[in-house]
Design a protein around this motif. Structure first.
Motif, PDB file in Angstrom:
ATOM      1  N   SER A  60       0.837  -1.206   0.000  1.00 54.75           N
ATOM      2  CA  SER A  60       0.000   0.000   0.000  1.00 54.75           C
ATOM      3  C   SER A  60       0.871   1.255   0.000  1.00 54.75           C
ATOM      4  O   SER A  60       0.387   2.339  -0.316  1.00 54.75           O
ATOM      5  N   ASP A  61       2.152   1.107   0.326  1.00 56.13           N
ATOM      6  CA  ASP A  61       3.071   2.252   0.244  1.00 56.13           C
ATOM      7  C   ASP A  61       3.226   2.726  -1.197  1.00 56.13           C
ATOM      8  O   ASP A  61       3.566   3.881  -1.440  1.00 56.13           O
ATOM      9  N   LEU A  62       2.978   1.835  -2.159  1.00 55.06           N
ATOM     10  CA  LEU A  62       3.116   2.201  -3.569  1.00 55.06           C
ATOM     11  C   LEU A  62       1.769   2.580  -4.189  1.00 55.06           C
ATOM     12  O   LEU A  62       1.714   3.103  -5.301  1.00 55.06           O
ATOM     13  N   ALA A  63       0.683   2.289  -3.486  1.00 60.49           N
ATOM     14  CA  ALA A  63      -0.653   2.481  -4.062  1.00 60.49           C
ATOM     15  C   ALA A  63      -1.213   3.870  -3.739  1.00 60.49           C
ATOM     16  O   ALA A  63      -0.824   4.498  -2.759  1.00 60.49           O
ATOM     17  N   ILE A  85      -1.620  -2.713   4.070  1.00 66.08           N
ATOM     18  CA  ILE A  85      -0.364  -2.845   4.820  1.00 66.08           C
ATOM     19  C   ILE A  85       0.846  -2.600   3.909  1.00 66.08           C
ATOM     20  O   ILE A  85       0.724  -2.599   2.683  1.00 66.08           O
ATOM     21  N   ASP A  86       1.980  -2.375   4.554  1.00 67.18           N
ATOM     22  CA  ASP A  86       3.270  -2.297   3.868  1.00 67.18           C
ATOM     23  C   ASP A  86       4.168  -3.282   4.592  1.00 67.18           C
ATOM     24  O   ASP A  86       4.643  -3.011   5.687  1.00 67.18           O
ATOM     25  N   ALA A  87       4.351  -4.443   3.983  1.00 67.06           N
ATOM     26  CA  ALA A  87       5.069  -5.528   4.671  1.00 67.06           C
ATOM     27  C   ALA A  87       6.554  -5.225   4.818  1.00 67.06           C
ATOM     28  O   ALA A  87       7.226  -5.834   5.639  1.00 67.06           O
ATOM     29  N   VAL A  88       7.059  -4.274   4.015  1.00 69.86           N
ATOM     30  CA  VAL A  88       8.492  -3.963   4.090  1.00 69.86           C
ATOM     31  C   VAL A  88       8.752  -2.824   5.069  1.00 69.86           C
ATOM     32  O   VAL A  88       9.484  -2.988   6.041  1.00 69.86           O
ATOM     33  N   ASN A 130       4.867 -13.164  -5.794  1.00 70.33           N
ATOM     34  CA  ASN A 130       5.356 -11.783  -5.765  1.00 70.33           C
ATOM     35  C   ASN A 130       4.487 -10.785  -5.018  1.00 70.33           C
ATOM     36  O   ASN A 130       4.762  -9.594  -5.037  1.00 70.33           O
ATOM     37  N   VAL A 131       3.448 -11.249  -4.404  1.00 69.53           N
ATOM     38  CA  VAL A 131       2.546 -10.315  -3.736  1.00 69.53           C
ATOM     39  C   VAL A 131       3.088  -9.932  -2.352  1.00 69.53           C
ATOM     40  O   VAL A 131       2.613  -8.975  -1.735  1.00 69.53           O
ATOM     41  N   GLY A 132       4.098 -10.671  -1.885  1.00 74.50           N
ATOM     42  CA  GLY A 132       4.740 -10.313  -0.612  1.00 74.50           C
ATOM     43  C   GLY A 132       4.533 -11.329   0.497  1.00 74.50           C
ATOM     44  O   GLY A 132       4.723 -11.008   1.681  1.00 74.50           O
TER      45      GLY A 132
HETATM   46  P1  GDP Z   1       6.045 -13.744  -2.512  1.00 73.77           P
HETATM   47  O1  GDP Z   1       6.421 -14.325  -3.836  1.00 73.77           O
HETATM   48  O2  GDP Z   1       4.568 -13.544  -2.404  1.00 73.77           O
HETATM   49  O3  GDP Z   1       6.606 -14.478  -1.340  1.00 73.77           O
HETATM   50  O4  GDP Z   1       6.646 -12.251  -2.500  1.00 73.77           O
HETATM   51  P2  GDP Z   1       7.953 -11.696  -1.765  1.00 73.77           P
HETATM   52  O5  GDP Z   1       7.754 -11.647  -0.282  1.00 73.77           O
HETATM   53  O6  GDP Z   1       9.142 -12.414  -2.280  1.00 73.77           O
HETATM   54  O7  GDP Z   1       7.956 -10.185  -2.279  1.00 73.77           O
HETATM   55  C1  GDP Z   1       8.121  -9.854  -3.650  1.00 73.77           C
HETATM   56  C2  GDP Z   1       8.750  -8.476  -3.753  1.00 73.77           C
HETATM   57  O8  GDP Z   1       7.878  -7.479  -3.262  1.00 73.77           O
HETATM   58  C3  GDP Z   1      10.038  -8.336  -2.941  1.00 73.77           C
HETATM   59  O9  GDP Z   1      10.960  -7.580  -3.704  1.00 73.77           O
HETATM   60  C4  GDP Z   1       9.598  -7.559  -1.710  1.00 73.77           C
HETATM   61  O10 GDP Z   1      10.636  -6.782  -1.168  1.00 73.77           O
HETATM   62  C5  GDP Z   1       8.519  -6.673  -2.287  1.00 73.77           C
HETATM   63  N1  GDP Z   1       7.510  -6.300  -1.273  1.00 73.77           N
HETATM   64  C6  GDP Z   1       6.811  -7.139  -0.471  1.00 73.77           C
HETATM   65  N2  GDP Z   1       5.950  -6.444   0.300  1.00 73.77           N
HETATM   66  C7  GDP Z   1       6.088  -5.133  -0.024  1.00 73.77           C
HETATM   67  C8  GDP Z   1       5.463  -3.909   0.424  1.00 73.77           C
HETATM   68  O11 GDP Z   1       4.548  -3.875   1.268  1.00 73.77           O
HETATM   69  N3  GDP Z   1       5.886  -2.762  -0.167  1.00 73.77           N
HETATM   70  C9  GDP Z   1       6.862  -2.744  -1.126  1.00 73.77           C
HETATM   71  N4  GDP Z   1       7.207  -1.553  -1.630  1.00 73.77           N
HETATM   72  N5  GDP Z   1       7.466  -3.866  -1.564  1.00 73.77           N
HETATM   73  C10 GDP Z   1       7.088  -5.033  -1.032  1.00 73.77           C
END
Ligand code: GDP
Length: 287
Positions: A60-63, A85-88, A130-132
């Motif tokens: 959501s930090d990018l949205a 949320i912003d998981a990072v 890639n969804v986090g």
């Molecule tokens: P998975 O394939 O669902 O396990 O996704 P990953 O956890 O590997 O995340 C994919 C990419 O998205 C990585 O480069 C993360 O750093 C990035 N990422 C995950 N969550 C967020 C977030 O909330 N904000 C941003 N800006 N990047 C995120």
């Protein structure tokens, strides 16, 4: 990482999640806040059956915050609580815990009424690649959990990760396939970086993104690239390509002879969009 999804993989991915349903109290459905519906599995209701579910709009930090608000209302109409949320960079764990407890309040109260100590809530994170998912699991665990095979069909022993004392998470997320039969969905996912460029051409993806921004985020395009004239008619494909070329010229994406290197310009636009350099941009709105 790109997964090649075939019907067999889909069936296996689905079965793997459904086998875990009996172990968990609730599912955490992770979506990309910039493209919530496009990053959603088309069969998710069927797959999760009636498990209580918390929807998280990650990245959501990018949205665009306004778009995210509209999405929260959209999910609320469907009886789903969605939490951005912003998981990072954010601190999502406490809020996820609180929402989860609310979601399971009846079950927890029933345990207390029977004089039991409520046991930890057991949850499974599900979402497309890639969804986090891994990032969120690591955040909730408070440490780095060894990466597991992020491929459908790859399993290992089941492990529970403690999230404080009140929650336990399965360490392997449920990996789901997106709805790629729809070309618009493919373009949205590619623009956010969820699908790799090898599948669609960068020019095609950037064209989609620039057109979307010309309609919804003209100011952001102008601010970032100083494009003076944005097309009046965003349905006019040539006018959109001209914007891409103008960006390429400004940024030195030129081949010998002075022509704009449209592929290079496209890759640059996509890289900057994904990195948030154009600001907080969502690429999908509720109908
Ligand atoms: P998975 O394939 O669902 O396990 O996704 P990953 O956890 O590997 O995340 C994919 C990419 O998205 C990585 O480069 C993360 O750093 C990035 N990422 C995950 N969550 C967020 C977030 O909330 N904000 C941003 N800006 N990047 C995120």
């Amino acid at each position: 990482m790109t997964i090649q999804w075939f019907p067999g993989h889909m069936t296996r991915a689905r079965r793997q999640i459904q086998e875990k349903l009996k172990l968990i109290d609730m599912a955490i459905e992770l979506l990309d806040a910039r493209v919530p519906l496009s990053s959603r599995n088309p069969m998710i209701d069927e797959i999760l059956m009636n498990k209580p579910r918390l929807v998280l709009l990650n990245k959501s930090d990018l949205a665009d915050p306004e778009a995210t608000k509209a999405w929260i209302a959209y999910f609320a109409e469907q009886g789903l609580r969605a939490l951005p949320i912003d998981a990072v960079g954010g601190n999502p764990v406490k809020e996820i815990m609180n929402r989860s407890k609310e979601l399971l309040a009846d079950k927890i109260e029933a345990q207390i009424r029977k004089g039991m100590n409520p046991r930890a809530i057991r949850a499974l994170i599900v979402g497309i690649p890639n969804v986090g998912k891994s990032t969120l699991i690591n955040r909730m665990a408070g440490r780095k959990i060894a990466a597991t095979g992020d491929r459908p069909g790859v399993t290992k022993g089941q492990q529970w990760i403690k999230v404080g004392t009140e929650m336990e998470l399965l360490d392997t997320p449920g990996i789901l396939w997106p709805k790629f039969e729809d070309q618009q969905v493919g373009l949205r996912l590619a623009a956010t970086g969820a699908i790799k460029e090898e599948i669609l051409h960068p020019e095609e993806i950037a064209f989609f993104a620039v057109r979307y921004m010309a309609v919804h985020y003209a100011d952001a395009l102008q601010e970032r690239y100083g494009v003076e004239e944005l097309p009046q008619d965003t349905e006019d494909a040539n006018a959109i390509v001209e914007v891409m070329e103008a960006i390429g010229r400004k940024r030195g994406a030129i081949v010998s002879g002075g022509r704009v290197d449209l592929e290079k310009a496209s890759l640059l636009i996509l890289r900057e969009l994904r990195a948030g350099k154009l600001g907080r941009i969502s690429l999908e709105l509720p109908e």
